[in-house]
Design a protein around this motif. Structure first.
Motif, PDB file in Angstrom:
ATOM      1  N   ALA A 238      -4.272  16.282   0.761  1.00  0.00           N
ATOM      2  CA  ALA A 238      -4.202  14.612   1.554  1.00  0.00           C
ATOM      3  C   ALA A 238      -4.261  13.469   0.343  1.00  0.00           C
ATOM      4  O   ALA A 238      -4.731  13.570  -0.924  1.00  0.00           O
ATOM      5  N   VAL A 239      -3.072  13.072   0.345  1.00  0.00           N
ATOM      6  CA  VAL A 239      -2.371  12.079  -0.435  1.00  0.00           C
ATOM      7  C   VAL A 239      -2.689  10.650  -0.188  1.00  0.00           C
ATOM      8  O   VAL A 239      -1.861   9.672  -0.636  1.00  0.00           O
ATOM      9  N   THR A 240      -2.430  10.293   1.054  1.00  0.00           N
ATOM     10  CA  THR A 240      -2.524   9.169   2.022  1.00  0.00           C
ATOM     11  C   THR A 240      -3.845   9.298   2.787  1.00  0.00           C
ATOM     12  O   THR A 240      -4.182  10.214   3.087  1.00  0.00           O
ATOM     13  N   ARG A 241      -4.389   7.724   3.258  1.00  0.00           N
ATOM     14  CA  ARG A 241      -5.386   7.646   4.006  1.00  0.00           C
ATOM     15  C   ARG A 241      -4.736   6.270   4.290  1.00  0.00           C
ATOM     16  O   ARG A 241      -4.248   5.354   5.061  1.00  0.00           O
ATOM     17  N   ASP A 242      -5.513   6.477   5.936  1.00  0.00           N
ATOM     18  CA  ASP A 242      -6.311   5.267   6.563  1.00  0.00           C
ATOM     19  C   ASP A 242      -6.971   3.564   5.899  1.00  0.00           C
ATOM     20  O   ASP A 242      -8.118   4.477   6.660  1.00  0.00           O
ATOM     21  N   LEU A 243      -6.575   3.435   6.201  1.00  0.00           N
ATOM     22  CA  LEU A 243      -6.857   2.023   5.136  1.00  0.00           C
ATOM     23  C   LEU A 243      -6.194   1.005   5.097  1.00  0.00           C
ATOM     24  O   LEU A 243      -4.878   1.190   4.548  1.00  0.00           O
ATOM     25  N   ASN A 244      -6.787  -0.399   4.117  1.00  0.00           N
ATOM     26  CA  ASN A 244      -6.553  -1.465   5.190  1.00  0.00           C
ATOM     27  C   ASN A 244      -5.847  -1.764   2.739  1.00  0.00           C
ATOM     28  O   ASN A 244      -5.858  -3.065   2.937  1.00  0.00           O
ATOM     29  N   TRP A 245      -6.788  -1.337   1.604  1.00  0.00           N
ATOM     30  CA  TRP A 245      -6.709  -1.268   0.772  1.00  0.00           C
ATOM     31  C   TRP A 245      -6.703   0.113   0.023  1.00  0.00           C
ATOM     32  O   TRP A 245      -7.102   0.469  -0.140  1.00  0.00           O
ATOM     33  N   GLY A 246      -5.548  -0.496  -0.899  1.00  0.00           N
ATOM     34  CA  GLY A 246      -4.756  -0.181  -1.750  1.00  0.00           C
ATOM     35  C   GLY A 246      -3.488  -0.100  -1.448  1.00  0.00           C
ATOM     36  O   GLY A 246      -2.949  -0.992  -1.517  1.00  0.00           O
ATOM     37  N   VAL A 247      -2.021   1.235  -2.151  1.00  0.00           N
ATOM     38  CA  VAL A 247      -1.175   0.423  -2.412  1.00  0.00           C
ATOM     39  C   VAL A 247      -0.075   1.223  -1.047  1.00  0.00           C
ATOM     40  O   VAL A 247      -0.462   2.455  -0.343  1.00  0.00           O
ATOM     41  N   ARG A 248       0.308   0.332  -0.933  1.00  0.00           N
ATOM     42  CA  ARG A 248       0.803   0.355   0.951  1.00  0.00           C
ATOM     43  C   ARG A 248       1.899   1.965   0.959  1.00  0.00           C
ATOM     44  O   ARG A 248       2.448   2.253   0.246  1.00  0.00           O
ATOM     45  N   VAL A 249       1.840   2.715   1.971  1.00  0.00           N
ATOM     46  CA  VAL A 249       2.687   3.970   2.165  1.00  0.00           C
ATOM     47  C   VAL A 249       3.827   2.990   1.912  1.00  0.00           C
ATOM     48  O   VAL A 249       4.649   2.946   2.985  1.00  0.00           O
ATOM     49  N   PRO A 250       4.755   4.235   1.311  1.00  0.00           N
ATOM     50  CA  PRO A 250       6.136   3.106   0.939  1.00  0.00           C
ATOM     51  C   PRO A 250       7.297   3.779   1.935  1.00  0.00           C
ATOM     52  O   PRO A 250       8.274   4.048   1.270  1.00  0.00           O
ATOM     53  N   ILE A 251       7.054   3.723   3.489  1.00  0.00           N
ATOM     54  CA  ILE A 251       7.937   4.429   4.165  1.00  0.00           C
ATOM     55  C   ILE A 251       7.614   4.199   5.588  1.00  0.00           C
ATOM     56  O   ILE A 251       6.628   3.510   5.737  1.00  0.00           O
ATOM     57  N   GLU A 252       8.693   4.175   6.496  1.00  0.00           N
ATOM     58  CA  GLU A 252       8.166   3.509   8.175  1.00  0.00           C
ATOM     59  C   GLU A 252       7.269   4.225   8.311  1.00  0.00           C
ATOM     60  O   GLU A 252       7.124   5.059   8.469  1.00  0.00           O
ATOM     61  N   ASN A 253       6.855   2.888   9.717  1.00  0.00           N
ATOM     62  CA  ASN A 253       6.311   3.647  10.519  1.00  0.00           C
ATOM     63  C   ASN A 253       4.614   4.057   9.846  1.00  0.00           C
ATOM     64  O   ASN A 253       3.782   5.620  10.680  1.00  0.00           O
ATOM     65  N   THR A 254       4.507   3.538   8.725  1.00  0.00           N
ATOM     66  CA  THR A 254       3.104   3.862   8.340  1.00  0.00           C
ATOM     67  C   THR A 254       2.480   2.968   8.085  1.00  0.00           C
ATOM     68  O   THR A 254       1.184   2.347   7.340  1.00  0.00           O
ATOM     69  N   GLU A 255       2.162   1.857   8.730  1.00  0.00           N
ATOM     70  CA  GLU A 255       1.752   0.551   9.245  1.00  0.00           C
ATOM     71  C   GLU A 255      -0.566   1.114   8.940  1.00  0.00           C
ATOM     72  O   GLU A 255      -0.756   2.263   9.283  1.00  0.00           O
ATOM     73  N   GLY A 256      -0.896   0.548   8.017  1.00  0.00           N
ATOM     74  CA  GLY A 256      -2.479   0.481   7.806  1.00  0.00           C
ATOM     75  C   GLY A 256      -2.408   2.189   7.344  1.00  0.00           C
ATOM     76  O   GLY A 256      -3.929   2.638   7.049  1.00  0.00           O
ATOM     77  N   LYS A 257      -1.717   2.388   6.798  1.00  0.00           N
ATOM     78  CA  LYS A 257      -1.740   3.409   5.997  1.00  0.00           C
ATOM     79  C   LYS A 257      -1.683   2.914   4.166  1.00  0.00           C
ATOM     80  O   LYS A 257      -0.694   2.674   4.013  1.00  0.00           O
ATOM     81  N   VAL A 258      -2.201   4.080   3.452  1.00  0.00           N
ATOM     82  CA  VAL A 258      -2.879   3.405   1.865  1.00  0.00           C
ATOM     83  C   VAL A 258      -2.788   4.872   1.113  1.00  0.00           C
ATOM     84  O   VAL A 258      -2.603   6.432   1.719  1.00  0.00           O
ATOM     85  N   LEU A 259      -1.979   4.747  -0.294  1.00  0.00           N
ATOM     86  CA  LEU A 259      -2.592   5.813  -0.965  1.00  0.00           C
ATOM     87  C   LEU A 259      -3.399   6.422  -1.334  1.00  0.00           C
ATOM     88  O   LEU A 259      -4.260   5.518  -1.589  1.00  0.00           O
ATOM     89  N   TYR A 260      -4.048   7.350  -1.010  1.00  0.00           N
ATOM     90  CA  TYR A 260      -5.758   8.025  -1.163  1.00  0.00           C
ATOM     91  C   TYR A 260      -5.658   7.161  -2.751  1.00  0.00           C
ATOM     92  O   TYR A 260      -4.981   7.612  -4.065  1.00  0.00           O
ATOM     93  N   VAL A 261      -7.066   6.785  -3.172  1.00  0.00           N
ATOM     94  CA  VAL A 261      -7.210   5.783  -4.707  1.00  0.00           C
ATOM     95  C   VAL A 261      -6.505   7.361  -5.458  1.00  0.00           C
ATOM     96  O   VAL A 261      -6.824   6.969  -6.146  1.00  0.00           O
ATOM     97  N   TRP A 262      -7.533   8.677  -5.332  1.00  0.00           N
ATOM     98  CA  TRP A 262      -6.891   9.971  -7.138  1.00  0.00           C
ATOM     99  C   TRP A 262      -6.056   9.439  -7.008  1.00  0.00           C
ATOM    100  O   TRP A 262      -5.117  10.703  -8.163  1.00  0.00           O
ATOM    101  N   PHE A 263      -4.964  10.071  -6.185  1.00  0.00           N
ATOM    102  CA  PHE A 263      -2.974   9.430  -5.721  1.00  0.00           C
ATOM    103  C   PHE A 263      -2.486   8.523  -7.014  1.00  0.00           C
ATOM    104  O   PHE A 263      -1.981   8.976  -8.200  1.00  0.00           O
ATOM    105  N   ASP A 264      -3.078   7.363  -6.527  1.00  0.00           N
ATOM    106  CA  ASP A 264      -2.400   6.603  -7.211  1.00  0.00           C
ATOM    107  C   ASP A 264      -3.111   6.025  -8.576  1.00  0.00           C
ATOM    108  O   ASP A 264      -2.946   5.240 -10.232  1.00  0.00           O
TER     109      ASP A 264
END
Length: 686
Positions: A238-264
């Motif tokens: 998984a490259v994304t996570r449900d979390l409020n701290w990190g790089v926001r997932v840059p696609i639509e309808n992904t509130e509350g999702k960020v890039l998984y830390v190992w990805f960013d």
RNA sequence: GGCGAGGUAGCUCAGUUGGUUAGAGCGUCGGAUUCAUAACCCGGAGGUCACGAGUUCAAUUCUCGUCCUCGCUACCA
């Protein structure tokens, strides 16, 4: 190992991004930053085009937890440690061209862009899974944010990823009575969608690239680890996570999702390069996209899979980037025999060292390089630190410089004397000097820092031997011209050292150039014996190193012992009592005194010992998980308490007929519960 | 359990495409010396190259097995 560096137009050197939830310690330095810094200083000295990248890794769940614990925002946590880390690196002479951070806007842009491109290319797979969700806090819960009762040891504060009591790794759904650490409510399971990097699809080219292409130039530990991962079969991650701290997932309808830390995080290397580019006005892209660039990642062994498999996977799929040429990962450094641990405060902290040992950066750099865990884990001891300073830096390097300059002051008023007639011995020395730049350099080209350092010291040894053998303090009485030659050559050796020691000992090299009253010179100017011109005026002799006496070392050791004491006090947590039982429950248990007759470690297990016990009733076999604390041969003849009416059970194919009573402390350490004096076998324990 | 790395002098390490007395630095012991921060220089002692078996004329080096340390991974309690 590394093919000739001459084939490359430029070098991109990255060093692992330290996680911004604690300060830097000697383990980080020895494993990553000291070698990386030596390497880039060497390249710069050779006039290569090199960029040295560092930065703080500031996202991820642990930081959000630390912030909650302290009642501050994650940003405040990372601000604190980022500043601290950056400053201590700078004072320590780690010569980053840029030290950035992953909370910087340029990083968010870079990482988001990277993700978006891969997303648009269809490089990810989408999966929907069930995750725990806190309905009060309105967010999905990271594994660490769920607590509950451990299904194995019944510890009530186990985390969703691991039980800290028994050490078992868990998944959140294993927990009994799961609770949200945010609100304390019982979380519900809810669907969530995430994007995965299909590593399994990369196996083919990874095999070709690493297993075939880098068989001979990557370190065995790195190569072996990669091989292990590839052979075990790679899984989508998984490259994304449900979390409020990190790089926001840059696609639509992904509130509350960020890039998984190992990805960013590894993309942080690229962001940092862009930041550098903005500051300097130089183009960043060739460093990452031109085949003529050599990309090298300095990391610790815990990071091998990310830098050898996952990040290259991302770079390759994205499509425009080059892959690393080498990933010279080091093993771990221990401290006085124990694993370094941030949480247990078992470490030598860089910021503290800098305060307590002002001006002694190079002593630590030297010790850590000489003891770098290049091929296996290694141990740092303060006694060794002292010995390296007193017996090597001071006695060999410092002494050579000092005696040479002092002699020159005495006989020639600190002016470089002119070389006169050259003897056969002189000639041999001059020939030797020529070899050092290549000798040291080729070790560095192959990431063999310990050997390179030792070669550098050999030059100082050569200088000492030359001086002692030619005895200018005697010759001066009869032949001043001869002394001129001797000191001229000795001074040339000092000048060479100022160049060749610079990557390892930058502060010392700087002082030395001051003493010699010269400008810093480049690597290619070393090896020559005319660096100092005749008549050149030196500055007055000063010590480069000072003796470190026992007291200083004792202070450091007792500081560590203090930390150890505090740990023990903290770790002596005691589990609460279990529920009451009636006497009959206890009476059903039949415990006897017995004697261990035989003990034999069961091969291929970590903990198990097969025991033969005389219970008074009979002789029976018991398998016991005590091998981490007792050696077989030491326990034969020992009296123990044994539960004799436990249902037999097969462990490793051996039937275990009972259980030895052990006491267990909070660290999981076990100790026998034995009769206080020798007692008849078969005696009942009531 | 599977996989990976390592196990060479007191310590930190090098080395061996198999071949006479296995190397270095530091420590230790002895000597020499005094320019130098009791430093430098010379010399000695110190290793059945983890253990066992096999291949070979010959193994520390190759093969197999075992043990120990560290890591990854799985499983068991």
């Amino acid at each position: 190992m590394a093919q000739s560096n001459k084939n490359f137009k430029r070098f991109t050197v990255t060093s692992a991004l330290p996680y911004a939830n604690g300060p830097i310690h000697i383990g980080h330095l020895a494993g990553v930053y000291v070698p990386a810094d030596i390497f880039v200083r060497y390249l710069r000295s050779k006039g290569e085009d090199v960029i040295f990248i560092g930065g703080s890794d500031e996202h991820g769940v642990p930081i959000t937890i630390k912030a909650r614990q302290q009642g501050v925002t994650p940003q405040e946590i990372v601000d604190k440690y980022h500043t601290m880390i950056r400053d201590s690196f700078e004072k320590f002479g780690i010569s980053f061209d840029v030290y950035s951070r992953t909370s910087a806007p340029i990083h968010h842009d870079t990482a988001a862009e990277f993700f978006r491109k891969m997303y648009e290319q269809g490089d990810f797979i989408e999966k929907t899974t069930m995750q725990y969700y806190d309905e009060e806090a309105h967010q999905f819960l990271a594994d660490r944010y769920i607590t509950g009762t451990c299904p194995h040891c019944s510890y009530e504060k186990a985390y969703g990823d691991q039980c800290e009591n028994c050490g078992t790794s868990l998944s959140p759904t294993d927990l009994i009575n799961p609770k949200s650490a945010l609100s304390g409510r019982v979380p519900v399971q809810k669907e969530t969608k995430h994007w995965y990097l299909p590593l399994d699809q990369y196996e083919g080219w990874l095999r070709e690239w690493i297993l075939e292409g880098h068989k001979d130039d990557w370190k065995p530990n790195v190569y072996g680890q990669c091989k292990s991962w590839i052979e075990q079969g790679l899984q989508p991650r998984a490259v994304t996570r449900d979390l409020n701290w990190g790089v926001r997932v840059p696609i639509e309808n992904t509130e509350g999702k960020v890039l998984y830390v190992w990805f960013d995080a590894p993309i942080g290397y690229i962001s940092a390069t862009r930041e550098w580019s903005e500051k300097t006005g130089k183009d960043w892209e060739p460093y990452w996209k031109d085949e003529g660039s050599k990309l090298i990642h300095f990391i610790g062994k815990d990071n091998i899979v990310f830098h050898c498999i996952i990040f290259p996977g991302m770079l390759k799929k994205e499509g425009t980037y080059i892959l690393p040429d080498n990933v010279p990962a080091n093993e771990f450094l221990n401290l006085e025999g124990d694993k370094i641990s941030t949480s247990r405060n078992w470490a030598v902290w860089l910021h503290e060292y800098l305060e307590e040992f002002p001006g002694k950066q190079d002593v630590l750099r030297y010790t850590l390089c000489a003891n770098a865990p290049e091929t296996k884990d290694n141990d740092f001891t303060w006694k060794d630190f002292q010995a390296k300073n007193n017996n090597e830096l001071l006695a060999i390097y410092g002494n050579l410089i000092n005696r040479t300059i002092v002699l020159t002051e005495k006989y020639f008023n600190g002016k470089v004397p002119e070389r006169q007639k050259i003897s056969e011995d002189d000639k041999a020395i001059l020939e030797e000097i020529k070899k050092f730049p290549e000798r040291i350099g080729s070790k560095l080209d192959h990431y063999r820092f310990r050997e390179a350092l030792s070669e550098m010291m050999n030059l100082a040894r050569l200088g000492n031997k030359y001086l002692t053998d030619s005895e200018p303090w005697k010759v001066i009485k009869t032949d001043e011209d001869r002394v001129k030659t001797i000191l001229n050559i000795s001074l040339q050796i000092c000048a060479n050292l100022s160049i060749l020691s610079e990557p390892f000992l930058p502060f010392t090299a700087e002082k030395l150039t001051y003493l010699l009253n010269i400008k810093p010179l480049r690597w290619d100017e070393a090896g020559h014996s005319d660096i100092l011109e005749s008549g050149h005026q030196l500055n007055k002799a000063e010590y480069l190193f000072e003796r470190i006496d026992d007291k200083v070392i004792e202070t450091q050791v007792s500081k560590l012992l203090e930390a150890k004491k505090q740990n023990e006090a903290q770790e002596s947590g005691v589990n609460p009592a279990k529920e009451n039982i009636v006497y009959d429950d206890f009476a059903r248990i039949d415990i006897r005194v017995g004697t261990i007759l035989e003990a034999e470690k069961i091969a291929k297990t970590k903990k198990l010992i097969k025991l033969k016990i005389d219970t008074g009733i009979d002789q029976r076999t018991v398998v016991s998980g005590i091998a981490e604390y007792y050696k077989s041969k030491d326990i034969i003849g020992k009296q123990v308490c044994i539960l004799v009416n436990l249902e037999p059970r097969k462990l490793r194919g051996i039937e275990s007929q009972g259980m030895i009573l052990m006491a267990e402390d909070a660290n999981g350490k076990l100790v026998f519960v034995s009769p206080a004096e020798k007692f008849m076998n078969g005696s009942e324990v009531k």
